[in-house]
Design a protein around this motif. Sequence first.
Motif, short mmCIF file in Angstrom:
data_model
loop_
_atom_site.label_atom_id
_atom_site.label_comp_id
_atom_site.label_asym_id
_atom_site.label_seq_id
_atom_site.Cartn_x
_atom_site.Cartn_y
_atom_site.Cartn_z
N ALA A 41 -10.11 19.23 3.86
CA ALA A 41 -11.03 19.33 4.99
C ALA A 41 -11.82 20.64 4.99
CB ALA A 41 -10.27 19.17 6.30
N THR A 42 -11.29 21.66 4.32
CA THR A 42 -11.99 22.95 4.27
C THR A 42 -12.70 23.17 2.94
OG1 THR A 42 -9.95 24.10 3.62
CG2 THR A 42 -10.46 24.03 5.98
N GLY A 43 -12.85 22.09 2.17
CA GLY A 43 -13.62 22.17 0.93
C GLY A 43 -12.88 22.76 -0.25
N PRO A 59 8.17 6.48 4.97
CA PRO A 59 8.43 6.96 6.34
C PRO A 59 7.30 7.84 6.87
CG PRO A 59 9.81 8.11 4.75
CD PRO A 59 9.12 7.02 4.01
N HIS A 60 6.51 8.43 6.00
CA HIS A 60 5.41 9.30 6.42
C HIS A 60 4.05 8.63 6.24
CE1 HIS A 60 5.90 9.92 2.16
NE2 HIS A 60 4.75 10.55 2.08
N GLU A 61 4.02 7.30 6.45
CA GLU A 61 2.79 6.51 6.28
C GLU A 61 1.61 7.07 7.10
OE1 GLU A 61 0.71 3.77 4.22
OE2 GLU A 61 2.88 3.90 4.04
N PRO A 62 1.81 7.55 8.32
CA PRO A 62 0.67 8.13 9.06
C PRO A 62 0.05 9.34 8.33
CG PRO A 62 2.44 7.64 10.58
CD PRO A 62 2.99 7.44 9.19
N ASP A 63 0.88 10.14 7.68
CA ASP A 63 0.36 11.29 6.92
C ASP A 63 -0.45 10.81 5.72
OD1 ASP A 63 1.84 12.74 8.72
OD2 ASP A 63 3.38 13.36 7.28
N ILE A 64 0.04 9.78 5.05
CA ILE A 64 -0.65 9.21 3.89
C ILE A 64 -2.01 8.68 4.31
CG2 ILE A 64 -0.57 7.34 2.19
CD1 ILE A 64 2.58 7.65 2.41
N ASN A 65 -2.02 7.93 5.41
CA ASN A 65 -3.29 7.38 5.91
C ASN A 65 -4.24 8.50 6.30
OD1 ASN A 65 -2.36 4.78 5.50
ND2 ASN A 65 -1.63 4.55 7.59
N ALA A 66 -3.72 9.56 6.89
CA ALA A 66 -4.57 10.69 7.28
C ALA A 66 -5.20 11.35 6.06
CB ALA A 66 -3.76 11.70 8.09
N LEU A 67 -4.44 11.48 4.99
CA LEU A 67 -4.97 12.09 3.77
C LEU A 67 -6.07 11.23 3.15
CD1 LEU A 67 -5.02 14.19 1.51
CD2 LEU A 67 -3.11 12.99 0.46
N VAL A 68 -5.83 9.94 3.03
CA VAL A 68 -6.84 9.05 2.46
C VAL A 68 -8.08 9.02 3.36
CG1 VAL A 68 -7.32 6.66 1.79
CG2 VAL A 68 -5.14 7.71 1.17
N ARG A 69 -7.87 9.04 4.66
CA ARG A 69 -9.00 9.08 5.60
C ARG A 69 -9.78 10.37 5.42
NH1 ARG A 69 -10.32 11.18 10.45
NH2 ARG A 69 -11.74 9.96 11.74
N ALA A 70 -9.10 11.49 5.26
CA ALA A 70 -9.78 12.78 5.05
C ALA A 70 -10.64 12.73 3.79
CB ALA A 70 -8.77 13.92 4.98
N CYS A 71 -10.15 12.07 2.75
CA CYS A 71 -10.96 11.91 1.54
C CYS A 71 -12.25 11.15 1.86
CB CYS A 71 -10.18 11.16 0.46
SG CYS A 71 -8.85 12.11 -0.30
N ASP A 72 -12.13 10.10 2.65
CA ASP A 72 -13.31 9.32 3.02
C ASP A 72 -14.27 10.13 3.90
OD1 ASP A 72 -12.33 7.17 1.61
OD2 ASP A 72 -11.51 6.15 3.37
N VAL A 73 -13.72 10.82 4.89
CA VAL A 73 -14.54 11.60 5.82
C VAL A 73 -15.30 12.70 5.09
CG1 VAL A 73 -14.41 13.25 7.74
CG2 VAL A 73 -13.18 11.08 7.87
N HIS A 74 -14.63 13.37 4.15
CA HIS A 74 -15.23 14.52 3.46
C HIS A 74 -15.82 14.16 2.10
CE1 HIS A 74 -14.00 17.29 6.57
NE2 HIS A 74 -12.87 16.60 6.63
#
Length: 130
Positions: free
Chosen positions: A75-77, A93-108
Amino acid sequence: METETHRPRVALIAHDHKKDDMVRLAREFRDALAGCTLMATGTTGGRLKNEVGLQVECLLSGPMGGDLQIGARLATGEVDAVVFLRDPMTPQPHEPDINALVRACDVHDVPCATNLSSGRMLLRALLGSA
């Protein structure tokens, strides 16, 4: 005047059942990856250091927050590409973290490969390897 060349910053992540694949991928691209700034989640990074001989900054393991650490850098380049070999057949068990990382790739707009074939394509494109 000397210009500074940019070393690609690559994050490498692999779920437990995909760690052997990540080691094979890293061996295949070892010479090119050696010219990159590498970061990885805990166990994956340790294996890449010990079994492939790469210099890797090891962050926390994924379930302990390593995915989130990489996402924050992204997120900070500070990340140019992510190779995240995911295991779609095993609940994480940490699926929300995984989704957040993949989403961050899409957003940035950071390229993210989530399987071996796309990982090879991404590394070839980024590193100019055949």
